[in-house]
Design a protein around this motif. Structure first.
Motif, short mmCIF file in Angstrom:
data_model
loop_
_atom_site.label_atom_id
_atom_site.label_comp_id
_atom_site.label_asym_id
_atom_site.label_seq_id
_atom_site.Cartn_x
_atom_site.Cartn_y
_atom_site.Cartn_z
N GLN A 20 -41.06 75.19 55.67
CA GLN A 20 -41.01 76.42 56.13
C GLN A 20 -40.34 77.44 55.79
N LYS A 21 -40.63 79.02 55.05
CA LYS A 21 -39.72 79.58 54.82
C LYS A 21 -39.54 80.56 56.22
N PHE A 22 -38.90 81.44 56.69
CA PHE A 22 -38.13 82.22 57.10
C PHE A 22 -37.95 83.05 56.64
N GLY A 23 -37.44 84.90 56.78
CA GLY A 23 -37.05 85.75 56.70
C GLY A 23 -37.05 86.68 58.21
N TYR A 24 -36.46 87.89 57.53
CA TYR A 24 -36.16 88.23 58.17
C TYR A 24 -36.33 90.38 58.04
N ILE A 25 -36.42 91.79 58.71
CA ILE A 25 -36.47 92.40 58.46
C ILE A 25 -35.94 93.09 59.58
N LYS B 165 -49.45 100.95 58.73
CA LYS B 165 -49.26 100.50 56.81
C LYS B 165 -47.64 99.61 57.11
N VAL B 166 -46.94 99.55 57.48
CA VAL B 166 -45.86 98.74 57.38
C VAL B 166 -46.05 97.35 58.12
N LYS B 167 -46.89 97.02 59.13
CA LYS B 167 -47.55 96.06 59.56
C LYS B 167 -47.70 95.29 57.79
N VAL B 168 -49.07 95.68 57.11
CA VAL B 168 -49.80 95.49 56.38
C VAL B 168 -48.41 94.92 54.52
N ALA B 169 -47.85 95.62 55.27
CA ALA B 169 -46.57 95.61 54.11
C ALA B 169 -46.17 94.11 54.04
N LEU B 170 -45.60 94.00 55.37
CA LEU B 170 -44.94 92.24 56.00
C LEU B 170 -46.18 91.19 55.80
N GLU B 171 -46.92 92.20 56.21
CA GLU B 171 -48.19 90.60 55.70
C GLU B 171 -48.27 90.00 54.74
N LYS C 179 -46.94 86.79 52.99
CA LYS C 179 -48.40 85.85 52.26
C LYS C 179 -47.65 85.33 50.96
N GLU C 180 -47.82 86.96 49.83
CA GLU C 180 -47.01 86.57 48.33
C GLU C 180 -45.90 85.41 47.99
N GLN C 181 -45.00 86.41 49.07
CA GLN C 181 -43.42 85.00 49.48
C GLN C 181 -43.55 83.79 49.69
N GLY C 182 -44.77 83.40 50.30
CA GLY C 182 -44.32 81.78 51.41
C GLY C 182 -43.90 82.23 52.91
N TYR C 183 -43.84 82.89 52.84
CA TYR C 183 -42.87 82.95 54.61
C TYR C 183 -44.02 82.35 55.21
N THR C 184 -43.25 81.69 56.27
CA THR C 184 -43.93 81.51 57.43
C THR C 184 -43.96 81.83 58.89
N MET C 185 -42.90 82.94 58.93
CA MET C 185 -42.81 83.43 59.77
C MET C 185 -41.32 84.77 59.18
N ILE C 186 -41.99 85.89 59.73
CA ILE C 186 -40.58 86.92 59.01
C ILE C 186 -40.15 87.63 60.33
N PHE C 187 -38.74 87.99 61.06
CA PHE C 187 -38.42 87.94 63.00
C PHE C 187 -37.77 89.65 62.10
N GLU D 275 -32.97 86.07 52.28
CA GLU D 275 -34.22 85.57 53.17
C GLU D 275 -34.32 87.26 53.44
N ASN D 276 -33.77 88.43 53.58
CA ASN D 276 -33.94 89.30 53.72
C ASN D 276 -34.77 90.03 53.04
N VAL D 277 -36.57 90.55 53.96
CA VAL D 277 -37.79 90.60 53.71
C VAL D 277 -37.34 92.13 52.85
N MET D 278 -36.80 92.61 53.54
CA MET D 278 -36.76 95.11 53.25
C MET D 278 -36.83 95.19 52.10
N SER D 279 -36.21 94.26 51.16
CA SER D 279 -36.37 95.12 49.96
C SER D 279 -38.07 94.76 49.35
#
Length: 170
Positions: free
Chosen positions: A24-29, A126-132, A136-144, A158-162
């Motif tokens: 599993q892959k986890f990220g945060y923002i 718009k932000v929610k769609v970008a996060l989703e 999906k594209e980078q294979g994250y199980t969850m983003i916190f 694992e910071n997905v901000m960029s």
């Protein structure tokens, strides 16, 4: 024999669980930081501030009118120009105006909340769609969301901000 099979099954299940957990892959923002950097949010906040000032200005006008009426009433009452019945009638009128002002204050709060939601909801969508999409594209199980204080530790890698900023074009 049965206990040995049971132990083997439990051990196997734990091994499978640990392997799948490692996959599993986890990220945060930090969503608060992201929103503060979006030009659309800055524009929406500016519009909201202008709207709020207009509403408050109307309310201030109502308060000034009431203050003038109270001063006039006090002067007439002190000079003995009003009968007891007239004083009661004026006090009731002033009380009604004060209630109207209080109702207006509540109405202003509701209007501001509604306007904030109206302005910010499309941005949040718009932000929610970008996060989703990033998830999906980078294979994250969850983003916190680290701005909510729910992360105790996170690797900067694992910071997905960029990635989310890139999806939003900023």
């Amino acid at each position: 024999m049965r206990i040995l099979n049971m132990k083997t099954m439990i051990l196997g299940a734990l091994l499978i669980a640990s392997v799948s957990l490692n996959a599993q892959k986890f990220g945060y923002i930090n969503s608060a930081q992201l929103l503060s950097e979006l030009p659309e949010v800055v524009s929406a906040e500016s519009q909201l501030e202008t709207y709020q000032k207009q509403l408050i200005s109307s309310g201030e006008g109502m308060v000034k009118k009431l203050e003038t009426k109270i001063q006039a009433y006090s002067k007439e009452a002190q000079e003995g120009l009003l009968s007891q019945v007239q004083m009661q009638k004026k006090e009731a009128e002033l009380g009604e105006e004060q209630q109207k002002i209080q109702a207006y204050e509540m109405e202003v709060q509701n209007k501001i909340m509604k306007k904030r939601e109206e302005l910010l909801q499309p941005i949040m969508d718009k932000v929610k769609v970008a996060l989703e999409n990033v998830g999906k594209e980078q294979g994250y199980t969850m983003i916190f969301d680290s701005s909510a204080g729910t992360i105790l530790h996170a690797s900067e890698s694992e910071n997905v901000m960029s990635a989310v900023k890139a999806k939003l074009g900023i």
